[in-house]
Design a protein around this motif. Structure first.
Motif, PDB file in Angstrom:
ATOM      1  N   GLU A  47       1.048  -1.161  -0.031  1.00 37.79           N
ATOM      2  CA  GLU A  47      -0.397  -0.043   0.086  1.00 37.79           C
ATOM      3  C   GLU A  47       0.890   1.250   0.389  1.00 37.79           C
ATOM      4  O   GLU A  47       2.194   1.017  -0.012  1.00 37.79           O
ATOM      5  CB  GLU A  47      -1.268   0.198   1.114  1.00 37.79           C
ATOM      6  CG  GLU A  47      -0.108  -0.067   2.016  1.00 37.79           C
ATOM      7  CD  GLU A  47      -1.202  -0.385   4.086  1.00 37.79           C
ATOM      8  OE1 GLU A  47      -2.246  -0.156   3.544  1.00 37.79           O
ATOM      9  OE2 GLU A  47      -0.615  -0.367   4.682  1.00 37.79           O
ATOM     10  N   LEU A  48       0.067   2.589  -0.729  1.00 34.26           N
ATOM     11  CA  LEU A  48       1.350   3.951  -0.590  1.00 34.26           C
ATOM     12  C   LEU A  48       1.672   3.953   0.952  1.00 34.26           C
ATOM     13  O   LEU A  48       1.278   3.619   2.223  1.00 34.26           O
ATOM     14  CB  LEU A  48      -0.434   4.340  -0.431  1.00 34.26           C
ATOM     15  CG  LEU A  48       0.502   6.258  -0.731  1.00 34.26           C
ATOM     16  CD1 LEU A  48       0.880   5.870  -2.576  1.00 34.26           C
ATOM     17  CD2 LEU A  48      -0.904   7.341  -0.935  1.00 34.26           C
ATOM     18  N   HIS A  49       3.240   3.988   0.988  1.00 31.45           N
ATOM     19  CA  HIS A  49       4.071   5.206   1.813  1.00 31.45           C
ATOM     20  C   HIS A  49       4.286   3.297   2.734  1.00 31.45           C
ATOM     21  O   HIS A  49       4.970   3.461   3.736  1.00 31.45           O
ATOM     22  CB  HIS A  49       3.025   5.849   2.855  1.00 31.45           C
ATOM     23  CG  HIS A  49       2.907   6.919   2.289  1.00 31.45           C
ATOM     24  ND1 HIS A  49       3.483   8.293   1.632  1.00 31.45           N
ATOM     25  CD2 HIS A  49       1.449   7.631   1.356  1.00 31.45           C
ATOM     26  CE1 HIS A  49       3.111   8.965   1.135  1.00 31.45           C
ATOM     27  NE2 HIS A  49       1.777   8.713   1.176  1.00 31.45           N
ATOM     28  N   VAL A  77       6.583   6.033  -6.459  1.00 30.64           N
ATOM     29  CA  VAL A  77       5.027   5.335  -7.051  1.00 30.64           C
ATOM     30  C   VAL A  77       5.271   5.329  -4.481  1.00 30.64           C
ATOM     31  O   VAL A  77       3.853   5.162  -4.448  1.00 30.64           O
ATOM     32  CB  VAL A  77       5.451   3.786  -7.104  1.00 30.64           C
ATOM     33  CG1 VAL A  77       4.015   2.954  -6.910  1.00 30.64           C
ATOM     34  CG2 VAL A  77       5.545   3.966  -8.835  1.00 30.64           C
ATOM     35  N   GLN A  78       5.654   4.865  -4.106  1.00 30.13           N
ATOM     36  CA  GLN A  78       5.794   4.066  -2.635  1.00 30.13           C
ATOM     37  C   GLN A  78       5.307   5.778  -2.165  1.00 30.13           C
ATOM     38  O   GLN A  78       4.534   5.692  -1.159  1.00 30.13           O
ATOM     39  CB  GLN A  78       7.013   3.950  -2.141  1.00 30.13           C
ATOM     40  CG  GLN A  78       6.987   3.621  -1.125  1.00 30.13           C
ATOM     41  CD  GLN A  78       8.566   2.995  -0.264  1.00 30.13           C
ATOM     42  OE1 GLN A  78       9.229   3.294  -1.087  1.00 30.13           O
ATOM     43  NE2 GLN A  78       8.653   2.056   0.523  1.00 30.13           N
ATOM     44  N   ARG A  79       5.586   6.838  -2.337  1.00 32.90           N
ATOM     45  CA  ARG A  79       5.284   7.915  -2.407  1.00 32.90           C
ATOM     46  C   ARG A  79       4.290   9.135  -2.691  1.00 32.90           C
ATOM     47  O   ARG A  79       3.565   9.551  -1.821  1.00 32.90           O
ATOM     48  CB  ARG A  79       6.214   8.870  -1.733  1.00 32.90           C
ATOM     49  CG  ARG A  79       8.007   8.656  -1.356  1.00 32.90           C
ATOM     50  CD  ARG A  79       8.668   9.969  -1.154  1.00 32.90           C
ATOM     51  NE  ARG A  79       8.908  10.289  -3.003  1.00 32.90           N
ATOM     52  CZ  ARG A  79       9.363  10.485  -3.772  1.00 32.90           C
ATOM     53  NH1 ARG A  79      10.571   9.488  -3.600  1.00 32.90           N
ATOM     54  NH2 ARG A  79       9.945  11.266  -4.604  1.00 32.90           N
ATOM     55  N   GLY A  80       3.571   7.955  -3.183  1.00 26.39           N
ATOM     56  CA  GLY A  80       2.372   8.525  -4.241  1.00 26.39           C
ATOM     57  C   GLY A  80       2.600   9.669  -4.930  1.00 26.39           C
ATOM     58  O   GLY A  80       1.442   9.967  -5.728  1.00 26.39           O
ATOM     59  N   LYS A  81       3.881  10.165  -5.886  1.00 28.65           N
ATOM     60  CA  LYS A  81       3.679  10.303  -6.727  1.00 28.65           C
ATOM     61  C   LYS A  81       3.348   9.924  -7.883  1.00 28.65           C
ATOM     62  O   LYS A  81       2.967  10.509  -8.690  1.00 28.65           O
ATOM     63  CB  LYS A  81       5.852  11.103  -6.468  1.00 28.65           C
ATOM     64  CG  LYS A  81       5.847  11.911  -7.447  1.00 28.65           C
ATOM     65  CD  LYS A  81       7.519  12.447  -7.646  1.00 28.65           C
ATOM     66  CE  LYS A  81       7.641  14.173  -8.245  1.00 28.65           C
ATOM     67  NZ  LYS A  81       9.361  14.306  -8.680  1.00 28.65           N
ATOM     68  N   PRO A 130       0.490   7.301  -9.928  1.00 25.00           N
ATOM     69  CA  PRO A 130      -0.195   6.537  -8.974  1.00 25.00           C
ATOM     70  C   PRO A 130      -0.111   5.188 -10.110  1.00 25.00           C
ATOM     71  O   PRO A 130       0.593   4.689 -10.325  1.00 25.00           O
ATOM     72  CB  PRO A 130      -1.662   7.002  -9.703  1.00 25.00           C
ATOM     73  CG  PRO A 130      -0.748   8.086 -10.847  1.00 25.00           C
ATOM     74  CD  PRO A 130       0.055   8.515 -10.733  1.00 25.00           C
TER      75      PRO A 130
END
Length: 376
Positions: free
Chosen positions: A11-13, A47-51, A53
């Motif tokens: 999941e994100l982060h 991607v991990q940080r949500g920059k 999607p």
């Protein structure tokens, strides 16, 4: 189905997890690759940080290298045992791909960031549920990996895959921005500014150094700009003629001094920081070209002063994957590395694949430029 080990981002982060997964059956246009090494590019933690999607869970990785285990029935240019560097995916059919401008492929977004095959199926399955995959046509944070044939580049089997894996994206992007976009020899570029000294920026400096050695009338000034003193020192060793630390110097004043008040003939931004991009655009002189590589965010807009660009016949453009056809450009870069002219190993530090979170942390704090994950 084939069992595999994957570094899954749930999941994100979240941190990456080491999980056992299953691979779907190989399709005609795919290749099963035994991964030997996968380097980490800034796009993966983005991607991990949500920059960027993505649908979670996801298996990332897009700078892989390995050995062919099996080829699909429609793959005619590869055979079991071939050594590969993996790069971005493209359709191979559109008008751009037909001209070997695959970096402009009309399907580039869905094939590299869509999280699935063209038909909507997935290459990776966990406990009967699909996992987002096909990242850059490879999702090489998985061993073995199902790879789209268009992402596969055959390379000299004598080369260390743990080094040349990094050619698949970041090094190709940086070096290609100089060879294929700035084109210093063709455009008589005397002064070049490289903003940001991650792997991409260092590759740009190395490419400029190669061209300046082969063509002594161009690139008398290769100017590296970064706030990290150790990176600036490395840039000098890789071929930069001058360095600037914005924390200690007025960048504009120093550039104008070095270029005798003319401004830069060419500039490349590798930071993805909007304020740096806009400054870079202002720093180029008459007839100059400013090139954006780093992405500051999907909604960001650069600021171009129209009248000075008209009067000075200046150019602002972007470069994707170094505007390179990987099938020919990556072997060229590999040859330069083999000759000792592209020392990308100086940027790298190796980790066990399961230590991916440590590797990303080291990359984030700046102690490592290019982490490389080794698969046992």
């Amino acid at each position: 189905m084939v069992s595999a080990q994957a570094l899954v981002l749930p999941e994100l982060h979240a941190p990456f997890q080491v999980l056992e997964v299953e691979l779907d059956n190989l399709r005609p246009d795919e290749v099963l690759v035994e991964m030997k090494a996968t380097s980490i590019c800034a796009t993966d933690p983005a991607v991990q940080r949500g920059k960027i999607p993505q649908t979670f869970p996801v298996v990332l990785g897009h700078e892989g290298a390995g050995i062919v285990k099996e080829v699909g029935s429609a793959v005619s240019n590869l055979t079991k045992g071939d050594h590969l560097v993996l790069s971005y995916d493209s359709c191979g059919k559109c008008r751009h791909c037909q001209k070997k401008n695959n970096f402009r492929c009309l399907e580039i977004m869905k094939r590299n960031f869509g999280g699935q095959r063209e038909d909507g199926s997935h290459t990776i399955i966990k406990e009967g549920k699909p996992v987002s995959s096909c990242f850059f046509g490879q999702s090489s944070f998985c061993n073995p990996a199902i790879v789209q044939a268009n992402s596969c580049v055959k390379v000299d089997s004598s080369l260390d895959l743990a080094v040349i894996c990094s050619l698949g994206c970041g090094i190709q992007t940086g070096a290609g921005s100089i060879f294929n976009v700035v084109k210093p020899v063709e455009k008589d570029v005397r002064s070049l500014g490289v903003f940001g000294l991650g792997a991409v920026g260092c590759a740009a400096v190395m490419a400029a150094h190669i061209l300046s050695k082969d063509n002594p009338t161009v690139l008398s000034h290769v100017i590296a700009v970064d706030v990290n003193e150790s990176r600036l020192k490395l840039a000098k060793e890789l071929g930069a003629t001058h360095t600037i630390n914005p924390a200690n110097e007025d960048v504009r004043a120093r550039l104008m001094q070095l270029t005798e008040q003319e401004g830069l003939d060419a500039a490349v931004d590798c930071t993805g920081v909007l304020s740096v991009i806009n400054s870079m655009i202002d720093f180029i002189g008459s007839g100059g070209i400013a090139v954006t590589i780093g992405n500051p965010g999907n909604e960001s807009k650069a600021s171009v002063p129209i009248l000075p660009f008209i009067i000075g016949a200046k150019t602002y453009c972007a470069s994707h994957q170094g505007n390179a056809d990987p099938k020919s450009f990556i072997p060229h870069l590999a040859s330069l590395y083999k000759q000792g002219r592209l020392p990308i190993d100086r940027l790298q530090k190796t980790y066990k694949a399961e230590d991916i979170n440590e590797a990303i942390a080291d990359m984030k704090n700046g102690s490592v430029i290019k982490p490389v994950l080794l698969w046992s």
